[in-house]
Enzyme design. Structure first.
Site, PDB file in Angstrom:
ATOM      1  N   VAL A   1      31.729  38.398  46.436  1.00  0.00           N
ATOM      2  CA  VAL A   1      32.595  37.595  45.564  1.00  0.00           C
ATOM      3  C   VAL A   1      33.493  38.528  44.757  1.00  0.00           C
ATOM      4  O   VAL A   1      33.007  39.382  44.001  1.00  0.00           O
ATOM      5  CB  VAL A   1      31.756  36.715  44.617  1.00  0.00           C
TER       6      VAL A   1
ATOM      7  N   PRO B   1      25.691  44.850  43.263  1.00  0.00           N
ATOM      8  CA  PRO B   1      26.697  45.308  42.290  1.00  0.00           C
ATOM      9  C   PRO B   1      27.204  44.099  41.509  1.00  0.00           C
ATOM     10  O   PRO B   1      28.082  43.367  41.959  1.00  0.00           O
ATOM     11  CB  PRO B   1      27.789  45.929  43.173  1.00  0.00           C
TER      12      PRO B   1
ATOM     13  N   ASP C   1      27.675  38.610  42.833  1.00  0.00           N
ATOM     14  CA  ASP C   1      27.504  39.765  43.716  1.00  0.00           C
ATOM     15  C   ASP C   1      28.885  40.220  44.172  1.00  0.00           C
ATOM     16  O   ASP C   1      29.542  39.546  44.982  1.00  0.00           O
ATOM     17  CB  ASP C   1      26.625  39.371  44.904  1.00  0.00           C
ATOM     18  N   HIS C   2      29.315  41.377  43.671  1.00  0.00           N
ATOM     19  CA  HIS C   2      30.676  41.837  43.949  1.00  0.00           C
ATOM     20  C   HIS C   2      30.841  42.324  45.387  1.00  0.00           C
ATOM     21  O   HIS C   2      31.971  42.600  45.831  1.00  0.00           O
ATOM     22  CB  HIS C   2      31.060  42.955  42.980  1.00  0.00           C
ATOM     23  N   ARG C   3      29.757  42.421  46.154  1.00  0.00           N
ATOM     24  CA  ARG C   3      29.882  42.764  47.570  1.00  0.00           C
ATOM     25  C   ARG C   3      30.564  41.637  48.337  1.00  0.00           C
ATOM     26  O   ARG C   3      31.219  41.875  49.365  1.00  0.00           O
ATOM     27  CB  ARG C   3      28.509  43.044  48.185  1.00  0.00           C
TER      28      ARG C   3
END
Length: 499
Positions: A473, A293, A469-471
């Site tokens: 960060v 994501p 990577d929004h998982r």
């Protein structure tokens, strides 16, 4: 005793490779560690050495074939430890061993009429002497060049020994472009006198190397020879110069396109197989797009002062053989900021439900090549000075573009930088290079009006695009990291004093 030579393990994640060229022939006497095939994997082009010395009995692969790791390449009659001989008699001593890049084989019409050498005597008797046909006493008239890019080949020596078969070819005159093309079987690109990088370029731009006469030493085909064919074809297609249609293309072709001509429901098309490295790029991009994501932060760094420092130091670096660009400063700024923000220098291990923090800073530098985007890795960039980074950037870029890099050169990265500014453009949304969690794209710096202390000033601004990577960060963590990178770029003295 016959030994089945198999494709060895070429590294983690590599399961197969495509045969670019077979470097030996049946009946050749080979030595241990002599390259026998050149193979393209999804990460690099490598030569596979022979694990033993002996005589090639049978070749089991062909050019273009995909061979899995552990698949058979050829069989070799190994040298007996007791007698030092093979169980069959080797061919006559070669004048020079075959090389990984091939050799020129242009010959006069007289040499093509020479009788073939006698078959090897498998009963242990002496090999028959090769038959030699003398050259004609008067040279044949030169034929016109077959392509617009054809040039006269250098004169052949009076006699030449064929390294693989023991034949001797004689020539009294220099071969013309047509002679050189005729001496190679049509479509047999593997025998064209060109290196692996040139053959790869020719495949990608749709040039048949068997119809190109090289301008390099011994008639070797160079990059410029291939590009000249493309330019000539393009001019002919646009009516700028009369020329025959390129080999393998229909009369209706209007522009130089790579691949094999074909037809669909709407007209002429060209088909070209995906190279191994392009297949890998496609798979990695799909993996990143479908699993990460991704969010992208955009910002600008004021590098007005940095540019003054760079220009004032440019001549000193040039005297030491170093081209000083803005990229080494970006590499150093990112390396230092990663120490302060270890989350962006980490990876996610979902199988074990944990975060893997890296104690090292290994930056991948995306390099645009003829084969596609390749990301070589620079090790421990946080420990390097600006001059060392500049020198290493130049070295890894040259290795990748010349095709001389290894698989290990692409491994171990913890963060990636993509320098779009070298080509042009400002902002973009780069794809995260999994299993890393962030990538920084650098755009081309441009002068912009900026408000400082209620005054409008013209400043040199560098656009930055950070995808992450929004998982793992969050947006705040990414913004803080990017702010620190910008802070280093806007205060170059901090970078120059850093160790």
């Amino acid at each position: 005793m016959s030994i089945d030579v198999k494709l060895p393990d070429l590294g983690d994640g590599i399961k197969a490779g495509d045969i670019l060229k077979v470097l030996v022939r049946e009946g050749d006497a080979i030595t241990k560690d002599q390259p026998i095939v050149e193979i393209e994997t999804d990460k690099a082009t490598v030569e596979v050495p022979s694990p033993c010395a002996g005589k090639v009995e049978k070749i089991l692969v062909t050019t273009g074939q995909t061979v899995p790791v552990g698949g058979s390449l050829l069989t070799v009659a190994a040298i007996s430890p007791a007698t030092g001989t093979t169980n069959v008699v080797a061919s006559p001593p070669a004048a020079a061993p075959p090389t990984a890049t091939g050799s020129a084989r242009a010959s006069s019409p007289a040499s093509t009429s020479a009788a073939p050498a006698s078959a090897p005597n498998t009963k242990g008797g002496p090999a028959a002497a090769p038959h030699v046909t003398p050259a004609p006493t008067s040279p044949a008239p030169a034929a016109p060049a077959s392509t617009a890019a054809a040039r006269s080949a250098p004169a052949a020596p009076a006699a030449r020994s064929d390294a693989a078969t023991g034949r001797v070819a004689t020539s009294a005159v220099a071969p013309t472009a047509q002679d050189a093309a005729a001496s190679v079987p049509a479509g047999d690109v593997a025998t064209a006198p060109a290196g692996p990088a040139i053959r790869r370029l020719a495949r990608e731009v749709g040039v048949d190397l068997t119809h190109v006469v090289g301008s390099g030493p011994r008639g070797r085909i160079t990059r410029e020879d291939v590009l000249e064919v493309v330019r000539s074809t393009h001019k002919a297609a646009n009516g700028l110069a009369p020329a025959a249609p390129p080999a393998g293309r229909g009369a209706g072709a209007t522009r130089a396109l790579p691949g094999t001509p074909s037809q669909d429901s709407w007209g002429l098309v060209h088909h070209e197989p995906l190279t191994k490295i392009r297949q890998t790029i496609a798979a990695k991009m799909f993996e990143s797009w479908s699993t990460v994501p991704r969010v992208t932060n955009f910002d600008d760094a004021d590098i007005t002062e940095l540019e003054k420092v760079r220009k004032s130091s440019q001549s000193d670096y040039a005297a030491a053989g170093i081209k000083l660009t803005s990229l080494p400063f970006v590499v150093k700024a990112v390396s230092m900021a990663l120490h302060q923000h270890p989350l962006l220098n980490a990876s996610i291990d979902l199988e074990n439900n944990r975060i893997v923090y890296k104690n090292y800073v290994n930056l991948g530098i995306a390099v645009d090549t003829d084969r596609g985007l390749v990301v070589p890795v620079m090790r421990d960039t946080d420990r390097l000075a600006i001059a060392e980074i500049a020198r290493e950037v130049a070295q890894v870029t040259e290795k990748v573009r010349s095709g001389s890099f290894s698989v290990d050169d692409l491994r171990g990265g913890s963060f990636t930088i993509s320098n779009l500014g070298a080509i042009g453009g400002t902002y973009s949304t780069p794809i995260v290079n999994v299993p890393e969690v962030a990538i920084l794209l650098v755009g081309r710096a441009r002068k912009m009006p900026v408000v400082r202390d209620d005054q409008v000033a013209i400043r040199l601004m560098m656009p930055l695009s950070l995808s992450y990577d929004h998982r793992l960060v969050d947006g705040a963590a990414a913004a803080r990291f990017l702010n620190d990178v910008i802070g280093y770029l806007q205060a170059p003295s901090r970078l120059l004093l850093a160790i």
